[in-house]
Design a protein around this motif. Sequence first.
Motif, short mmCIF file in Angstrom:
data_model
loop_
_atom_site.label_atom_id
_atom_site.label_comp_id
_atom_site.label_asym_id
_atom_site.label_seq_id
_atom_site.Cartn_x
_atom_site.Cartn_y
_atom_site.Cartn_z
N TYR A 185 17.44 70.19 54.09
CA TYR A 185 16.55 69.07 54.41
C TYR A 185 16.37 68.08 53.28
CZ TYR A 185 15.90 69.95 59.17
OH TYR A 185 16.17 70.04 60.51
N GLU A 218 15.07 70.40 42.67
CA GLU A 218 15.51 71.68 43.25
C GLU A 218 15.39 72.76 42.18
OE1 GLU A 218 16.36 73.20 46.22
OE2 GLU A 218 16.39 74.89 44.83
N SER A 252 16.88 79.34 53.21
CA SER A 252 17.23 79.49 54.63
C SER A 252 18.63 78.96 54.87
CB SER A 252 16.26 78.69 55.51
OG SER A 252 14.95 79.12 55.35
N THR A 253 18.95 77.88 54.16
CA THR A 253 20.26 77.24 54.31
C THR A 253 21.39 78.22 54.04
OG1 THR A 253 19.33 75.07 53.83
CG2 THR A 253 21.68 75.37 53.34
N CYS A 304 24.22 77.58 64.20
CA CYS A 304 24.56 77.31 65.60
C CYS A 304 23.77 76.12 66.13
CB CYS A 304 24.24 78.53 66.46
SG CYS A 304 25.47 79.81 66.25
N PHE A 320 18.81 73.92 61.28
CA PHE A 320 20.12 73.45 60.81
C PHE A 320 20.60 72.32 61.71
CE2 PHE A 320 23.90 75.06 58.29
CZ PHE A 320 23.20 75.02 57.09
N GLN A 321 20.56 72.57 63.02
CA GLN A 321 21.06 71.56 63.96
C GLN A 321 20.14 70.32 64.01
OE1 GLN A 321 20.36 73.38 68.08
NE2 GLN A 321 19.72 74.93 66.61
C1 LIG Z 1 18.83 84.11 59.51
C2 LIG Z 1 18.70 82.65 59.88
C3 LIG Z 1 19.48 82.13 60.91
C4 LIG Z 1 19.36 80.78 61.25
N1 LIG Z 1 20.16 80.31 62.23
C5 LIG Z 1 20.07 79.01 62.60
C6 LIG Z 1 20.93 78.49 63.60
O1 LIG Z 1 21.78 79.18 64.14
N2 LIG Z 1 20.78 77.19 63.95
C7 LIG Z 1 19.84 76.38 63.38
O2 LIG Z 1 19.74 75.22 63.76
N3 LIG Z 1 19.03 76.83 62.39
C8 LIG Z 1 19.13 78.12 61.99
N4 LIG Z 1 18.34 78.61 61.00
C9 LIG Z 1 17.35 77.71 60.39
C10 LIG Z 1 17.97 76.82 59.30
O3 LIG Z 1 18.84 77.56 58.50
C11 LIG Z 1 16.82 76.22 58.48
O4 LIG Z 1 15.94 75.52 59.34
C12 LIG Z 1 17.29 75.26 57.40
O5 LIG Z 1 18.31 75.83 56.61
C13 LIG Z 1 16.09 74.88 56.54
O6 LIG Z 1 16.50 74.12 55.44
P1 LIG Z 1 15.43 73.67 54.38
O7 LIG Z 1 16.11 72.75 53.44
O8 LIG Z 1 14.19 73.21 55.08
O9 LIG Z 1 14.94 75.03 53.65
P2 LIG Z 1 15.71 75.90 52.56
O10 LIG Z 1 17.13 76.02 52.87
O11 LIG Z 1 14.96 77.20 52.42
O12 LIG Z 1 15.55 75.07 51.24
C14 LIG Z 1 14.31 74.83 50.61
C15 LIG Z 1 14.62 74.47 49.17
O13 LIG Z 1 13.43 74.09 48.49
C16 LIG Z 1 13.48 74.60 47.15
N5 LIG Z 1 12.11 74.65 46.67
C17 LIG Z 1 11.05 75.30 47.23
N6 LIG Z 1 9.93 75.06 46.52
C18 LIG Z 1 10.28 74.24 45.49
C19 LIG Z 1 9.54 73.66 44.42
N7 LIG Z 1 8.23 73.84 44.29
N8 LIG Z 1 10.22 72.89 43.52
C20 LIG Z 1 11.56 72.69 43.67
N9 LIG Z 1 12.31 73.22 44.67
C21 LIG Z 1 11.66 73.99 45.58
C22 LIG Z 1 14.14 75.97 47.34
O14 LIG Z 1 14.67 76.46 46.13
C23 LIG Z 1 15.20 75.65 48.39
O15 LIG Z 1 16.42 75.27 47.79
C24 LIG Z 1 18.44 79.94 60.59
C25 LIG Z 1 17.68 80.45 59.54
C26 LIG Z 1 17.81 81.78 59.18
C27 LIG Z 1 16.98 82.33 58.04
#
Ligand SMILES: Cc1cc2nc3c(=O)[nH]c(=O)nc-3n(C[C@H](O)[C@H](O)[C@H](O)COP(=O)(O)OP(=O)(O)OC[C@H]3O[C@@H](n4cnc5c(N)ncnc54)[C@H](O)[C@@H]3O)c2cc1C
Length: 396
Positions: free
Chosen positions: A15, A37, A46-47, A53, A352-353
């Motif tokens: 995100y 980051e 989570s990523t 999918c 993700f999607q």
């Molecule tokens: C097992 C599993 C299966 C999934 N399958 C699917 C799927 O099939 N299809 C789908 O659409 N979605 C799926 N998802 C959901 C999807 O992966 C997540 O919604 C998405 O990856 C979220 O991304 P993000 O950047 O919000 O969070 P994250 O990937 O968790 O990233 C958050 C980032 O913030 C950083 N951070 C946090 N706090 C701080 C701070 N105070 N200072 C600096 N950095 C910080 C962390 O280090 C991290 O890098 C799945 C998730 C899981 C766990």
Amino acid sequence: MPDTYDVIIVGGAMYGSSVAWFLSDNPDFDGSILVVEKDPTYEFTSTAHTNSCMRQQFSNEINVRVSQFAAEYVKNFRQFMGDDPRVPDLALHSYGYMYLADTEAFADVLRENQKVQEDCGAGTRFLTPDEIKRDYPFYNLDDIVGANHNLVDEGYFDGNTLFDWWKRMAREKGAEYVTDEVIAMTKNAAGNQVESVTLKSGNVVACGTVVNASGPRAVLTSRMAGIEIPVEPRKRYTFIFAAENPLDRDLPLTIDPSGVHMRTDGTYYLAGCPPDVDPAVDYDDFDQDFSIWEEKVWPIIATRIPQFEAVKLKNSWAGHYAYNTLDQNAILGPHTDVENFLFVNGFSGHGFQQSPAMGRGISELITYGDYRTLDLAPFSYTRIADNKPFLERAVI
Ligand SMILES: Cc1cc2nc3c(=O)[nH]c(=O)nc-3n(C[C@H](O)[C@H](O)[C@H](O)COP(=O)(O)OP(=O)(O)OC[C@H]3O[C@@H](n4cnc5c(N)ncnc54)[C@H](O)[C@@H]3O)c2cc1C
């Protein structure tokens, strides 16, 4: 590092990088962007644990449209990235989703969802057990009364390559990524603006807008601005297995009525599920629980597909959903009182999607003050403040 940025993004995974890319690519935005980051290996994000999918099968029209944009984006990735010849084609394996119902009540929910999806132009069809058997003879359907199925723009997509390119291209267009951790925020005297963020390194950086892209840790980041959101880390387990007698065709992402899901994964298969007791977990708890495989997942998949009686576990992991306990939907856009604090949080397993549509939407909000393409207002924070759920029923 400069001591002020127009936009500071907390978190640089899917995100943070989506927002950074769409902002830096928007010709009407000419501000500065800092992505903070704390762990550039992304190991515990989570990523890194996603199943990657996409599907059209949601219960809300806006979620269907958000995923339809994802499919369009993935299929035309290079074009969306400015026709840059370095940008690769992205894989999209449309083996479909199969939502199985074992009660008439749930079949009725599927029929309602099918109508919502069909009205958006999705290819979902409600199938009788005979129709399922005709196309997928390997299922045991003794307890099944019907299913929703769609083979168009549903299945696996290569979201990790997309993420890599967003990060790389956002940097090329001027977004700065720094390895550091946001540990505090300072607001103005009126309490309606975040003025600066404090980093673990000791730097204090002033901001025009702050974007919370910190995934399952979203509530910790929100609290730095004095804000509560109903998002917590929930553990989800993924298991990769080989079958002694592989199926003769792709296995759609099948959602068993038990909550276990399974799908084709190259020459292997992938299965996953929530635990039976599903509490918020510690932010650093990624322990695997093999009893879930042995006592729950494997018995269920072997019952649903008798050919999976003989399988071998090849890999597994536990990851965290950023789970929105109010309504399992995204929280997007500004806080009602702290006006320059923006959420991209609470995706509850379908983030993700949603990242192309949501990142584009946030870039529009920051640049123009409103949404210009998809109207993402149903995801706004006001429903959280009013305690009025915008429930998504199709959560896996
Ligand atoms: C097992 C599993 C299966 C999934 N399958 C699917 C799927 O099939 N299809 C789908 O659409 N979605 C799926 N998802 C959901 C999807 O992966 C997540 O919604 C998405 O990856 C979220 O991304 P993000 O950047 O919000 O969070 P994250 O990937 O968790 O990233 C958050 C980032 O913030 C950083 N951070 C946090 N706090 C701080 C701070 N105070 N200072 C600096 N950095 C910080 C962390 O280090 C991290 O890098 C799945 C998730 C899981 C766990």
